[in-house]
Design a protein around this motif. Structure first.
Motif, PDB file in Angstrom:
ATOM      1  N   ALA A  38       0.830  -1.202   0.000  1.00 14.09           N
ATOM      2  CA  ALA A  38       0.000   0.000   0.000  1.00 14.09           C
ATOM      3  C   ALA A  38       0.870   1.259   0.000  1.00 14.09           C
ATOM      4  O   ALA A  38       0.534   2.254  -0.643  1.00 14.09           O
ATOM      5  CB  ALA A  38      -0.942   0.000   1.202  1.00 14.09           C
ATOM      6  N   GLU A  39       2.001   1.201   0.734  1.00 15.18           N
ATOM      7  CA  GLU A  39       2.929   2.332   0.823  1.00 15.18           C
ATOM      8  C   GLU A  39       4.314   1.791   1.123  1.00 15.18           C
ATOM      9  O   GLU A  39       4.442   0.742   1.757  1.00 15.18           O
ATOM     10  CB  GLU A  39       2.551   3.287   1.966  1.00 15.18           C
ATOM     11  N   CYS A  40       5.335   2.531   0.720  1.00 14.37           N
ATOM     12  CA  CYS A  40       6.699   2.129   1.043  1.00 14.37           C
ATOM     13  C   CYS A  40       7.590   3.367   1.032  1.00 14.37           C
ATOM     14  O   CYS A  40       7.549   4.156   0.085  1.00 14.37           O
ATOM     15  CB  CYS A  40       7.206   1.099   0.042  1.00 14.37           C
ATOM     16  N   ALA A  41       8.385   3.531   2.087  1.00 17.92           N
ATOM     17  CA  ALA A  41       9.294   4.673   2.181  1.00 17.92           C
ATOM     18  C   ALA A  41      10.671   4.194   2.637  1.00 17.92           C
ATOM     19  O   ALA A  41      10.785   3.319   3.488  1.00 17.92           O
ATOM     20  CB  ALA A  41       8.746   5.701   3.172  1.00 17.92           C
ATOM     21  N   SER A  42      11.691   4.788   2.047  1.00 15.49           N
ATOM     22  CA  SER A  42      13.085   4.454   2.349  1.00 15.49           C
ATOM     23  C   SER A  42      13.728   5.615   3.100  1.00 15.49           C
ATOM     24  O   SER A  42      13.514   6.775   2.736  1.00 15.49           O
ATOM     25  CB  SER A  42      13.825   4.206   1.030  1.00 15.49           C
ATOM     26  N   TYR A  43      14.513   5.287   4.136  1.00 17.37           N
ATOM     27  CA  TYR A  43      15.198   6.299   4.941  1.00 17.37           C
ATOM     28  C   TYR A  43      16.642   5.873   5.181  1.00 17.37           C
ATOM     29  O   TYR A  43      16.957   4.692   5.193  1.00 17.37           O
ATOM     30  CB  TYR A  43      14.521   6.448   6.319  1.00 17.37           C
ATOM     31  N   ARG A  49      15.080  -3.201   8.193  1.00 19.28           N
ATOM     32  CA  ARG A  49      16.364  -2.786   7.618  1.00 19.28           C
ATOM     33  C   ARG A  49      16.619  -3.701   6.438  1.00 19.28           C
ATOM     34  O   ARG A  49      16.337  -4.895   6.500  1.00 19.28           O
ATOM     35  CB  ARG A  49      17.495  -2.952   8.616  1.00 19.28           C
ATOM     36  N   GLU A  50      17.191  -3.119   5.401  1.00 13.12           N
ATOM     37  CA  GLU A  50      17.411  -3.907   4.197  1.00 13.12           C
ATOM     38  C   GLU A  50      18.795  -3.613   3.639  1.00 13.12           C
ATOM     39  O   GLU A  50      19.243  -2.471   3.633  1.00 13.12           O
ATOM     40  CB  GLU A  50      16.341  -3.550   3.162  1.00 13.12           C
ATOM     41  N   GLY A  72      34.141  -1.687  -6.258  1.00 15.03           N
ATOM     42  CA  GLY A  72      34.514  -2.079  -7.619  1.00 15.03           C
ATOM     43  C   GLY A  72      33.310  -2.167  -8.524  1.00 15.03           C
ATOM     44  O   GLY A  72      32.601  -1.196  -8.730  1.00 15.03           O
ATOM     45  N   THR A  73      33.042  -3.373  -9.056  1.00 13.92           N
ATOM     46  CA  THR A  73      31.890  -3.565  -9.937  1.00 13.92           C
ATOM     47  C   THR A  73      30.630  -3.926  -9.151  1.00 13.92           C
ATOM     48  O   THR A  73      29.593  -4.209  -9.747  1.00 13.92           O
ATOM     49  CB  THR A  73      32.177  -4.660 -10.987  1.00 13.92           C
ATOM     50  N   CYS A  74      30.728  -3.899  -7.816  1.00 13.12           N
ATOM     51  CA  CYS A  74      29.593  -4.156  -6.932  1.00 13.12           C
ATOM     52  C   CYS A  74      29.424  -2.995  -5.968  1.00 13.12           C
ATOM     53  O   CYS A  74      30.335  -2.197  -5.778  1.00 13.12           O
ATOM     54  CB  CYS A  74      29.809  -5.430  -6.111  1.00 13.12           C
ATOM     55  N   ALA A  75      28.261  -2.945  -5.341  1.00 17.92           N
ATOM     56  CA  ALA A  75      28.017  -1.947  -4.301  1.00 17.92           C
ATOM     57  C   ALA A  75      26.994  -2.508  -3.321  1.00 17.92           C
ATOM     58  O   ALA A  75      26.118  -3.294  -3.691  1.00 17.92           O
ATOM     59  CB  ALA A  75      27.510  -0.643  -4.895  1.00 17.92           C
ATOM     60  N   VAL A  76      27.133  -2.065  -2.071  1.00 24.04           N
ATOM     61  CA  VAL A  76      26.195  -2.447  -1.025  1.00 24.04           C
ATOM     62  C   VAL A  76      25.302  -1.243  -0.751  1.00 24.04           C
ATOM     63  O   VAL A  76      25.784  -0.154  -0.430  1.00 24.04           O
ATOM     64  CB  VAL A  76      26.944  -2.855   0.270  1.00 24.04           C
ATOM     65  N   PHE A  77      24.010  -1.444  -0.899  1.00 23.58           N
ATOM     66  CA  PHE A  77      23.011  -0.419  -0.613  1.00 23.58           C
ATOM     67  C   PHE A  77      22.270  -0.862   0.633  1.00 23.58           C
ATOM     68  O   PHE A  77      21.729  -1.976   0.684  1.00 23.58           O
ATOM     69  CB  PHE A  77      22.037  -0.294  -1.792  1.00 23.58           C
ATOM     70  N   SER A  78      22.257  -0.024   1.665  1.00 24.27           N
ATOM     71  CA  SER A  78      21.501  -0.359   2.869  1.00 24.27           C
ATOM     72  C   SER A  78      20.619   0.823   3.233  1.00 24.27           C
ATOM     73  O   SER A  78      20.946   1.977   2.946  1.00 24.27           O
ATOM     74  CB  SER A  78      22.434  -0.734   4.030  1.00 24.27           C
ATOM     75  N   HIS A  79      19.489   0.517   3.843  1.00 24.75           N
ATOM     76  CA  HIS A  79      18.552   1.569   4.241  1.00 24.75           C
ATOM     77  C   HIS A  79      17.553   1.021   5.246  1.00 24.75           C
ATOM     78  O   HIS A  79      17.465  -0.188   5.472  1.00 24.75           O
ATOM     79  CB  HIS A  79      17.842   2.162   3.013  1.00 24.75           C
ATOM     80  N   ASP A  80      16.825   1.951   5.852  1.00 20.36           N
ATOM     81  CA  ASP A  80      15.685   1.602   6.683  1.00 20.36           C
ATOM     82  C   ASP A  80      14.463   1.733   5.783  1.00 20.36           C
ATOM     83  O   ASP A  80      14.388   2.650   4.956  1.00 20.36           O
ATOM     84  CB  ASP A  80      15.549   2.565   7.862  1.00 20.36           C
ATOM     85  N   VAL A  81      13.533   0.829   5.940  1.00 17.52           N
ATOM     86  CA  VAL A  81      12.360   0.855   5.073  1.00 17.52           C
ATOM     87  C   VAL A  81      11.101   0.657   5.918  1.00 17.52           C
ATOM     88  O   VAL A  81      11.077  -0.156   6.840  1.00 17.52           O
ATOM     89  CB  VAL A  81      12.485  -0.195   3.937  1.00 17.52           C
ATOM     90  N   GLU A  82      10.109   1.485   5.635  1.00 20.27           N
ATOM     91  CA  GLU A  82       8.812   1.356   6.292  1.00 20.27           C
ATOM     92  C   GLU A  82       7.793   1.024   5.209  1.00 20.27           C
ATOM     93  O   GLU A  82       7.625   1.785   4.258  1.00 20.27           O
ATOM     94  CB  GLU A  82       8.424   2.640   7.017  1.00 20.27           C
ATOM     95  N   THR A  83       7.162  -0.115   5.355  1.00 19.27           N
ATOM     96  CA  THR A  83       6.232  -0.602   4.343  1.00 19.27           C
ATOM     97  C   THR A  83       4.874  -0.839   4.974  1.00 19.27           C
ATOM     98  O   THR A  83       4.779  -1.442   6.042  1.00 19.27           O
ATOM     99  CB  THR A  83       6.738  -1.930   3.742  1.00 19.27           C
TER     100      THR A  83
END
Length: 137
Positions: free
Chosen positions: A68-73, A106-107, A81-92
């Motif tokens: 219904a809703e999703c927000a990233s913080y 947390r994701e 290098g050719t990879c990256a780590v993305f981390s965030h708090d998420v409210e769904t």
């Protein structure tokens, strides 16, 4: 192969989150490599491919589930290098057959540049966010 840039990771994460928030199955799963793996605190086992996760997703949809809703913080990107780590708090806010529930999690998503040059997610790990500390009286 070229190094992955922060801007590319931001765009890939935005695309993934936008598709998830819209419960857009095709666009969402297009954000993952076929051999992507997934660890979700709500599932007993690791999902070993995009296909396994998509089958689970389809079961959720069949049960009346949708986002219904999703927000990233608090997003953070760590290039490697050719990879990256993305981390965030998420409210769904999910809805199942008319009943809504808010999830705070947390994701961590690992993105990589593929041989074709696109940026796709190869791993996702979702865990519950810790409870907020209580104020001292």
């Amino acid at each position: 192969m070229d190094l992955i840039t922060t801007a590319e990771v931001e765009e890939a994460a935005k695309r993934l989150m936008t598709a998830f928030a819209a419960t857009d199955t095709d666009d969402y799963f297009d954000c993952f490599a076929p051999d992507a793996t997934f660890i979700f605190h709500s599932e007993p086992d690791r999902l070993s491919s995009r296909g396994e996760y998509r089958a689970l997703w389809q079961n959720w949809l069949s049960d009346g589930w949708r986002v219904a809703e999703c927000a990233s913080y608090n997003a953070h990107i760590q290039n490697a290098g050719t990879c990256a780590v993305f981390s965030h708090d998420v409210e769904t806010v999910i809805e199942v057959s008319g009943t809504k529930e808010t999830l705070r999690e947390r994701e961590t998503i690992i993105f990589t540049r593929t041989e074709s040059g696109s940026v796709l997610a190869v791993h996702e790990h979702l865990s519950p966010a810790p409870a907020s500390p209580k104020a001292i009286s």
